[in-house]
Design a protein around this motif. Structure first.
Motif, PDB file in Angstrom:
ATOM      1  N   PHE A  66     -10.284   9.966  33.485  1.00  0.00           N
ATOM      2  CA  PHE A  66     -10.688   9.174  34.597  1.00  0.00           C
ATOM      3  C   PHE A  66     -11.675  10.232  34.810  1.00  0.00           C
ATOM      4  O   PHE A  66     -11.101  11.528  35.430  1.00  0.00           O
ATOM      5  N   VAL A  67     -13.225  10.314  35.614  1.00  0.00           N
ATOM      6  CA  VAL A  67     -14.051  11.351  35.891  1.00  0.00           C
ATOM      7  C   VAL A  67     -14.825  10.729  37.286  1.00  0.00           C
ATOM      8  O   VAL A  67     -15.824   9.917  36.882  1.00  0.00           O
ATOM      9  N   PRO A  68     -14.410  11.138  38.569  1.00  0.00           N
ATOM     10  CA  PRO A  68     -15.156  10.369  39.213  1.00  0.00           C
ATOM     11  C   PRO A  68     -16.385  11.452  39.484  1.00  0.00           C
ATOM     12  O   PRO A  68     -16.222  12.756  39.020  1.00  0.00           O
ATOM     13  N   ALA A  69     -17.126  10.266  39.927  1.00  0.00           N
ATOM     14  CA  ALA A  69     -18.534  11.205  40.788  1.00  0.00           C
ATOM     15  C   ALA A  69     -18.233  12.455  41.417  1.00  0.00           C
ATOM     16  O   ALA A  69     -16.506  12.748  41.835  1.00  0.00           O
ATOM     17  N   GLY A  70     -18.763  13.896  41.203  1.00  0.00           N
ATOM     18  CA  GLY A  70     -18.408  15.321  41.505  1.00  0.00           C
ATOM     19  C   GLY A  70     -17.656  16.118  40.612  1.00  0.00           C
ATOM     20  O   GLY A  70     -17.587  17.451  40.833  1.00  0.00           O
ATOM     21  N   THR A  71     -16.988  15.356  39.774  1.00  0.00           N
ATOM     22  CA  THR A  71     -16.400  16.455  38.678  1.00  0.00           C
ATOM     23  C   THR A  71     -18.072  16.773  38.027  1.00  0.00           C
ATOM     24  O   THR A  71     -17.761  16.280  36.786  1.00  0.00           O
ATOM     25  N   LEU A  72     -17.812  18.199  38.044  1.00  0.00           N
ATOM     26  CA  LEU A  72     -18.362  18.569  36.648  1.00  0.00           C
ATOM     27  C   LEU A  72     -17.578  18.516  35.206  1.00  0.00           C
ATOM     28  O   LEU A  72     -16.203  18.337  35.308  1.00  0.00           O
ATOM     29  N   HIS A  73     -17.623  17.701  34.523  1.00  0.00           N
ATOM     30  CA  HIS A  73     -17.698  18.265  32.856  1.00  0.00           C
ATOM     31  C   HIS A  73     -18.120  17.834  31.728  1.00  0.00           C
ATOM     32  O   HIS A  73     -19.555  18.559  31.943  1.00  0.00           O
ATOM     33  N   ALA A  74     -17.575  17.926  30.305  1.00  0.00           N
ATOM     34  CA  ALA A  74     -18.097  18.062  29.162  1.00  0.00           C
ATOM     35  C   ALA A  74     -17.823  17.554  28.153  1.00  0.00           C
ATOM     36  O   ALA A  74     -16.215  17.895  27.949  1.00  0.00           O
ATOM     37  N   ILE A  75     -17.576  17.151  27.223  1.00  0.00           N
ATOM     38  CA  ILE A  75     -17.220  15.588  25.356  1.00  0.00           C
ATOM     39  C   ILE A  75     -17.708  17.529  25.003  1.00  0.00           C
ATOM     40  O   ILE A  75     -18.753  17.720  24.815  1.00  0.00           O
ATOM     41  N   ASN A  76     -16.462  17.563  24.435  1.00  0.00           N
ATOM     42  CA  ASN A  76     -16.814  18.489  23.650  1.00  0.00           C
ATOM     43  C   ASN A  76     -16.888  18.295  21.667  1.00  0.00           C
ATOM     44  O   ASN A  76     -16.581  16.940  21.953  1.00  0.00           O
TER      45      ASN A  76
END
Length: 353
Positions: A174-184
């Motif tokens: 789960f990736v809520p708005a505001g979460t720095l993220h990246a699919i590797n």
């Protein structure tokens, strides 16, 4: 056209070939040649996708939503969003790592990006394929602040501040708005998200886009505006069983995602308060309703109107389906409470954001 003429809707998918795309999706879906060289995304259900079958063929999902309103999307969805189809369902194939990015929430999107017509972007990933040792960037490893993050980005030293989360097939993140993220690299997934294409890219590993000869644009100031500077909380979400062969993978105010595992014919009632999106991720089935039937194979998605009443799934082999809809979170919590599931356990899957 009356409500009784609404039927399960299949839209023409939208293909995207970003710099990090690969060949897995084209092979997995057995796309006819010529196949895209780096197919990174397939937008299965999106409001500008045109309907491809039946009396509504040629109209976009947005146009059909505007015409039918609650008959298509349901009263709960109408109360939250009006005559707007609020979700986007897609496949992603990351042959290379995506940029490190962040998305705004509804308040920011509606205030500063109102001209786009987009909501904020909370999303969830269901991992379909992952190479050994694959991981994703998921939030910050520790609490930070705007000044520290800005300095790290400017110095090219952002990565040490980020949390890396190992993932495997069958996981849901789960990736809520505001979460720095990246699919590797090495990950193929299904994504359900709010209807939004608002992405603020903060770091792209210095890559050059071959089509432009330039680095891809960054959006540092907006990203710093919307980033959650607390460390990541959730990671992989544990599923909750709703019934035999039916698991709730995650639910938030914007969407719920279930996994159906079906080996024999089964009937489902449609909640008139919401539409459903069914996406076949393994096997094949026939979808049957009062006035028709449609065979569905791996990779196809269908929108079930709120007014449909019910439908039957007739699998031709063992089938796995992802089912997305706009949930009533209180009703979900009450259902699990009645079954004696610990409230703390439920809170890991039925989340606040």
């Amino acid at each position: 056209m009356s409500q009784t003429h609404l039927y399960p809707l299949i839209t023409r998918p939208r293909f995207a070939q970003p710099i990090w795309g690969g060949t897995f999706l084209a092979e997995w879906l057995d796309l006819p040649p010529p196949r895209p060289e780096r197919l990174g995304e397939i937008w299965l259900v999106y409001d500008t996708n045109p309907i491809i079958e039946g009396l509504l063929a040629g109209k976009t999902l947005a146009q059909v939503t505007d015409t039918f309103g609650a008959a298509l999307v349901g009263e709960r969805t109408m109360a939250r969003y009006g005559a707007d189809f609020p979700l986007l369902a897609k496949f992603i194939d990351a042959a290379d790592r995506l940029s490190i990015q962040v998305h705004p929430d509804d308040a920011y999107a509606h205030t500063y990006e109102a001209a786009t017509g987009f909501h904020g972007k909370t999303e969830a990933w269901h991992i379909l394929h992952a190479t050994q040792g694959a991981d994703v960037v998921y939030g910050l490893a520790r609490r930070s602040n705007r000044a520290e993050l800005a300095a790290a980005i400017a110095a090219g030293e952002l990565e040490p501040l980020l949390h890396r989360l190992p993932v495997a097939p069958g996981d849901t993140v789960f990736v809520p708005a505001g979460t720095l993220h990246a699919i590797n690299a090495g990950i193929v997934l299904f994504e359900i998200q709010q209807k939004s294409d608002l992405t603020y890219r903060v770091y792209d590993y210095g890559r050059i886009d071959a089509t432009t000869g330039q680095p891809r644009a960054l959006h540092i100031d907006k990203a710093l505006d919307v980033t959650d500077y607390a460390p990541a909380l959730r990671g992989v979400v544990p599923p909750l069983s709703l019934a035999e062969g039916r698991d709730l993978l995650v639910a938030c105010a914007s969407f719920a995602l279930e996994r159906l595992t079906i080996a024999a014919p089964i009937d489902y009632l449609v909640d008139p308060a919401t539409f459903e999106i069914l996406t076949i991720i393994e096997g094949s089935t026939t979808l049957r309703w009062d006035s028709g039937a449609r065979a569905l194979r791996r990779g196809e998605a269908v929108v079930i109107p709120a007014c449909l009443g019910g439908y039957t799934l007739l699998p031709t082999d063992d089938v796995r389906i992802l089912r997305a809809y706009v949930p009533d979170l209180d009703a979900l919590r009450y259902e699990f409470a009645q079954r004696g599931v610990d409230a703390g356990r439920v809170a890991q899957t039925v989340v606040e954001c």
